[in-house]
Design an enzyme around this catalytic site. Structure first.
Site, PDB file in Angstrom:
ATOM      1  N   GLU A  52      11.786  -4.414  -3.647  1.00  6.44           N
ATOM      2  CA  GLU A  52      11.914  -4.192  -5.089  1.00  6.44           C
ATOM      3  C   GLU A  52      11.555  -2.746  -5.420  1.00  6.44           C
ATOM      4  O   GLU A  52      10.860  -2.081  -4.651  1.00  6.44           O
ATOM      5  CB  GLU A  52      10.974  -5.124  -5.870  1.00  6.44           C
ATOM      6  CG  GLU A  52      11.192  -6.597  -5.622  1.00  6.44           C
ATOM      7  CD  GLU A  52      10.086  -7.462  -6.208  1.00  6.44           C
ATOM      8  OE1 GLU A  52      10.358  -8.631  -6.489  1.00  6.44           O
ATOM      9  OE2 GLU A  52       8.948  -6.966  -6.372  1.00  6.44           O
ATOM     10  N   CYS A  84     -25.086  19.816  -2.951  1.00  2.48           N
ATOM     11  CA  CYS A  84     -26.294  20.234  -3.666  1.00  2.48           C
ATOM     12  C   CYS A  84     -27.393  19.249  -3.301  1.00  2.48           C
ATOM     13  O   CYS A  84     -27.254  18.043  -3.545  1.00  2.48           O
ATOM     14  CB  CYS A  84     -26.050  20.225  -5.176  1.00  2.48           C
ATOM     15  SG  CYS A  84     -27.584  20.409  -6.133  1.00  2.48           S
ATOM     16  N   CYS A 113     -30.408  17.507 -10.715  1.00  2.00           N
ATOM     17  CA  CYS A 113     -29.095  18.127 -10.920  1.00  2.00           C
ATOM     18  C   CYS A 113     -28.316  17.242 -11.892  1.00  2.00           C
ATOM     19  O   CYS A 113     -28.025  16.079 -11.594  1.00  2.00           O
ATOM     20  CB  CYS A 113     -28.354  18.250  -9.589  1.00  2.00           C
ATOM     21  SG  CYS A 113     -26.716  18.988  -9.741  1.00  2.00           S
ATOM     22  N   CYS A 128     -25.531  25.731  -6.358  1.00  4.71           N
ATOM     23  CA  CYS A 128     -24.907  24.663  -7.146  1.00  4.71           C
ATOM     24  C   CYS A 128     -24.499  25.210  -8.513  1.00  4.71           C
ATOM     25  O   CYS A 128     -25.322  25.831  -9.197  1.00  4.71           O
ATOM     26  CB  CYS A 128     -25.880  23.496  -7.311  1.00  4.71           C
ATOM     27  SG  CYS A 128     -25.277  22.213  -8.430  1.00  4.71           S
ATOM     28  N   CYS A 138     -26.998  23.342 -11.246  1.00  5.38           N
ATOM     29  CA  CYS A 138     -28.462  23.503 -11.318  1.00  5.38           C
ATOM     30  C   CYS A 138     -28.970  24.731 -10.578  1.00  5.38           C
ATOM     31  O   CYS A 138     -30.182  24.988 -10.553  1.00  5.38           O
ATOM     32  CB  CYS A 138     -29.147  22.247 -10.781  1.00  5.38           C
ATOM     33  SG  CYS A 138     -28.936  22.009  -8.996  1.00  5.38           S
ATOM     34  N   LYS A 191       9.453   0.192  -7.075  1.00  8.14           N
ATOM     35  CA  LYS A 191       8.078   0.419  -7.526  1.00  8.14           C
ATOM     36  C   LYS A 191       8.167   1.291  -8.781  1.00  8.14           C
ATOM     37  O   LYS A 191       8.329   2.495  -8.698  1.00  8.14           O
ATOM     38  CB  LYS A 191       7.247   1.115  -6.449  1.00  8.14           C
ATOM     39  CG  LYS A 191       5.782   1.277  -6.831  1.00  8.14           C
ATOM     40  CD  LYS A 191       4.993   1.932  -5.702  1.00  8.14           C
ATOM     41  CE  LYS A 191       3.526   2.049  -6.085  1.00  8.14           C
ATOM     42  NZ  LYS A 191       3.306   2.895  -7.269  1.00  8.14           N
ATOM     43  N   TYR A 207       7.582  -8.828 -12.293  1.00  9.32           N
ATOM     44  CA  TYR A 207       7.898  -8.927 -10.871  1.00  9.32           C
ATOM     45  C   TYR A 207       7.068  -9.949 -10.103  1.00  9.32           C
ATOM     46  O   TYR A 207       7.288 -10.153  -8.915  1.00  9.32           O
ATOM     47  CB  TYR A 207       7.758  -7.563 -10.195  1.00  9.32           C
ATOM     48  CG  TYR A 207       6.484  -6.822 -10.535  1.00  9.32           C
ATOM     49  CD1 TYR A 207       5.259  -7.213 -10.009  1.00  9.32           C
ATOM     50  CD2 TYR A 207       6.511  -5.717 -11.383  1.00  9.32           C
ATOM     51  CE1 TYR A 207       4.094  -6.530 -10.315  1.00  9.32           C
ATOM     52  CE2 TYR A 207       5.357  -5.033 -11.703  1.00  9.32           C
ATOM     53  CZ  TYR A 207       4.149  -5.445 -11.159  1.00  9.32           C
ATOM     54  OH  TYR A 207       2.985  -4.768 -11.471  1.00  9.32           O
ATOM     55  N   ASP A 214       7.191   3.302 -12.198  1.00  7.64           N
ATOM     56  CA  ASP A 214       6.107   4.231 -12.527  1.00  7.64           C
ATOM     57  C   ASP A 214       5.841   4.172 -14.029  1.00  7.64           C
ATOM     58  O   ASP A 214       6.340   4.967 -14.811  1.00  7.64           O
ATOM     59  CB  ASP A 214       6.504   5.655 -12.106  1.00  7.64           C
ATOM     60  CG  ASP A 214       5.302   6.589 -12.053  1.00  7.64           C
ATOM     61  OD1 ASP A 214       4.172   6.097 -12.202  1.00  7.64           O
ATOM     62  OD2 ASP A 214       5.494   7.796 -11.861  1.00  7.64           O
ATOM     63  N   LYS A 251       6.297   4.956  -0.273  1.00  4.38           N
ATOM     64  CA  LYS A 251       6.369   6.062  -1.227  1.00  4.38           C
ATOM     65  C   LYS A 251       7.513   6.992  -0.836  1.00  4.38           C
ATOM     66  O   LYS A 251       7.622   7.423   0.309  1.00  4.38           O
ATOM     67  CB  LYS A 251       5.049   6.842  -1.234  1.00  4.38           C
ATOM     68  CG  LYS A 251       3.802   5.965  -1.365  1.00  4.38           C
ATOM     69  CD  LYS A 251       3.720   5.274  -2.692  1.00  4.38           C
ATOM     70  CE  LYS A 251       3.276   6.225  -3.752  1.00  4.38           C
ATOM     71  NZ  LYS A 251       3.033   5.536  -5.042  1.00  4.38           N
TER      72      LYS A 251
END
Length: 660
Positions: free
Chosen positions: A111, A413, A419, A397, A400, A113, A216, A115, A304
């Site tokens: 079938e 970090c 943080c 980082c 922080c 797919k 479906y 979107d 895909k």
């Protein structure tokens, strides 16, 4: 003619015209004639003060909603595993045959797919009573008023039992073009147009988009039996659901691959966005045997289509800090359309990825999207990089300013205690619906608690007071009290929810539930070693190492101790398997039961220690047969009549209850 009968006739007539127009694409009356009948119906509804449940006037869109309500699906909406090459499809079929211990040819259904936005439609007593987004597969958001505006979706069906229909809400490419001719703000692509319309609080906005849909699958049903996926599709067609014209049966994976090549060659002619093909095993009994992994059904896979590539300018790279402290580079791009979606952000996995692809700020980059929401940068166009700026590797980082550390190819970090992005993300995850389910808690709230109240750990949530919250911006009396009540209620929680809330790397909802069911106690899970964990189904070496390492961390141990000291009581109801005749037995339920829904009886049987199956064999111990039991009951009777050695017993509902 009686006015009610006239209304019923008009509704039936108008719904027939809509079905022909929106589902079959075979209009049989002019717009003028349809509008005239529609106006007659409105006039009768106003005169009588009565509106039939499946009246087309119900589709125009009501008043705007204040917010979307949560909805728990009866059946889980699974994600699909993915393949990108023919070789991966062949390997998938080999895994199936190995699981089945058979080399027989398998029939697959192929079938499109689509979107768009996944829809889960609930019907009871012949009426559409709920429509929801997929959400996390367990809980979605109710969008029934929005879905009612989709003319192709029936408001009523000729089937009275409960069922969930799965499908996709879409906007046709031609509809988008027509909409944009008069729109004040043109929509950029059909996918965003459909998703945005269905998640708009005002159903009138949804109605203006003139969305379509394709159904479906039937995720949950009572009182009927199917042997194949094709039988499900035939049921959907019979009940006038919109079903794609493209549904192909293939014998073996080679035929599937041939179909994929044909579809790829003609996909540009389609009026709806598709990003691949879905391949499913047709036989439902075979699906039951194959079962599921932690994330996917083994009996289905999404192929895909070959990724589409475009070029655009890399405008900046921002380093983001996640819940575990890992720094991830996020690329900001000059907006570009690819595969029907406008994107302005893309993935750069880590520092080594940046170096390998030789990307710089200001250069043109190759961008690939293969069905994913966030596309990936594949590399730089070298001739555009002469005046571009090198991307700097962070030494501290960005949140922080702590000095970063390296673990393999990743940058972290180490400041997990103060943080902000780390702590905020951990608290938001802890409070989320699938975890401790603290209602009314958001990322914005977590940031406020961090900045204004200096919240430094999750346990401090349970020390918050009314006086703390009422001083915060946008916190009134009611909101403060509701949040405190929700935090207090979370102290009594399920063990699997608490395990998931802790944020153990590589441990999702299902693994958390598996740990709770196997060990039944938090302390036992904390003490579990690698060898004990790796033998559990769907827990491999990496996950086992993550769990062991997590509970060996002194900071984690201290954090859990603080939570328990605040009164958190993770609870798990262990299944008493010694007292039930169903303990360790395989049970199949078929037909409609008077006192139990399908999910309810499955939970009850599992609590009794039974394994609930969807297919009959000589190894089945019990078949519980309700009204309108179909092929499964017949199969059980055939096994008993064949004289084969079996422990199979057939029980009606009364006999089942007598054994509880």
């Amino acid at each position: 003619m009686d006015q009610m009968k006239e209304m019923e006739q008009l509704v039936k007539q108008l719904n027939e015209y809509s079905y022909k127009y929106y589902v079959l694409d075979q209009p049989i009356v002019s717009d003028k004639e349809y509008d005239s009948l529609y106006d007659q119906l409105i006039e009768l509804e106003e005169k009588t003060g009565h509106v039939l449940l499946d009246s087309p006037t119900q589709r125009v869109g009501g008043e705007p909603l204040k917010k979307f309500q949560s909805h728990q699906h009866v059946a889980l909406l699974w994600s699909l595993d993915k393949a990108k090459t023919a070789e991966e499809l062949v390997a998938w079929e080999q895994r199936i045959k190995k699981k089945l211990e058979s080399n027989h040819e398998i029939e697959y259904i192929v079938e499109y797919k689509f979107d768009g936005l996944t829809l889960n439609l609930t019907y009871e007593n012949g009426e559409l009573v709920q429509a929801a987004t997929r959400g996390n597969g367990v809980v979605g958001e109710s969008i029934i008023e929005q879905v009612k505006t989709i003319q192709a979706i029936p408001l009523g069906v000729d089937f009275n039992n409960k069922m969930e229909i799965q499908g996709e809400g879409l906007m046709a490419i031609s509809t988008l073009a027509q909409y944009n001719k008069t729109a004040k703000e043109p929509l950029k692509n059909p996918r965003n147009a459909a998703a945005g319309a269905l998640r708009n609080l005002d159903p009138k906005v949804t109605a203006k988009r003139k969305l379509g849909a394709f159904c479906y699958s039937i995720g949950y049903y009572e009182g009927m039996e199917f042997e194949t996926h094709i039988q499900m599709i035939d049921f959907l067609k019979k009940n006038r659901f919109p079903v794609s014209n493209y549904i192909k049966s293939c014998k073996g994976i080679d035929q599937v691959i041939e179909q994929i090549r044909e579809v790829e060659a003609g996909m540009k002619e389609l009026d709806y966005l598709t990003d691949g093909i879905v391949i499913k095993v047709n036989d439902l009994r075979t699906r039951e045997i194959l079962g599921y992994t932690q994330k996917f059904p083994r009996w289905a896979i999404a192929y895909k289509f070959e990724a589409q590539e475009v070029t655009t300018k890399l405008e900046a790279v921002l380093w983001q800090v996640g819940r575990t402290g890992k720094l991830t580079p996020a690329a900001q791009l000059e907006p570009v359309e690819i595969a029907g979606v406008t994107v302005s952000r893309a993935t750069l996995n880590n520092w080594e990825d940046i170096q390998r692809k030789k990307v710089k700020v200001g250069c043109q980059v190759w961008l690939r999207r293969s069905g994913d929401v966030i596309p990936e940068i594949m590399g730089a166009i070298e001739e555009t990089c002469e005046e571009a700026v090198e991307i700097e590797k962070p030494q501290h980082c960005p949140a922080c300013d702590s000095e970063i550390v390296h673990r393999g190819v990743h940058i972290f970090c180490p400041n997990s205690l103060s943080c902000k992005p780390q702590l905020v993300s951990r608290i938001v995850h802890y409070a989320s619906r699938d975890a401790m389910d603290i209602e009314g808690f958001s990322e914005k709230t977590a940031e406020q608690l961090f900045e204004a109240l200096g919240l430094k750990n999750i346990a401090a949530l349970y020390e918050l007071k009314y006086e703390d919250l009422i001083q915060l911006e946008r916190f009134g009396d009611k909101k403060a009290k509701n949040l405190l009540d929700a935090i207090e209620e979370s102290k009594t929680c399920k063990l699997d929810a608490f395990i998931y809330a802790l944020g153990i790397p590589n441990v999702g909802r299902k693994t958390a539930a598996d740990l709770a069911n196997y060990f039944g106690d938090l302390e036992k899970i904390q003490r579990a070693n690698y060898d004990e964990l790796v033998v559990l189904p769907d827990i491999g070496g990496i996950v086992a190492q993550s769990i062991v390492g997590f509970f060996e961390d002194e900071k984690i141990i201290k954090s859990i101790e603080l939570l328990l000291a605040e009164g958190i009581k993770p609870q798990h109801k262990m299944k008493n398997r010694q007292e039930s005749i169903f303990s360790g037995k395989t049970v199949v339920v078929t037909g409609t039961l008077e006192n139990y829904g399908r999910k309810e009886i499955q939970t009850l049987l599992e609590e009794q220690g039974a394994k609930v199956s969807g297919s009959i064999s000589k190894n089945t111990d019990f078949v519980i047969a309700g009204d309108n039991a179909g092929s499964k009951l017949k199969k059980a009777q055939e096994i008993l009549e064949s004289g084969v050695e079996t422990n199979l017993q057939i029980l009606d509902e009364a006999a089942f209850e007598a054994l509880l």
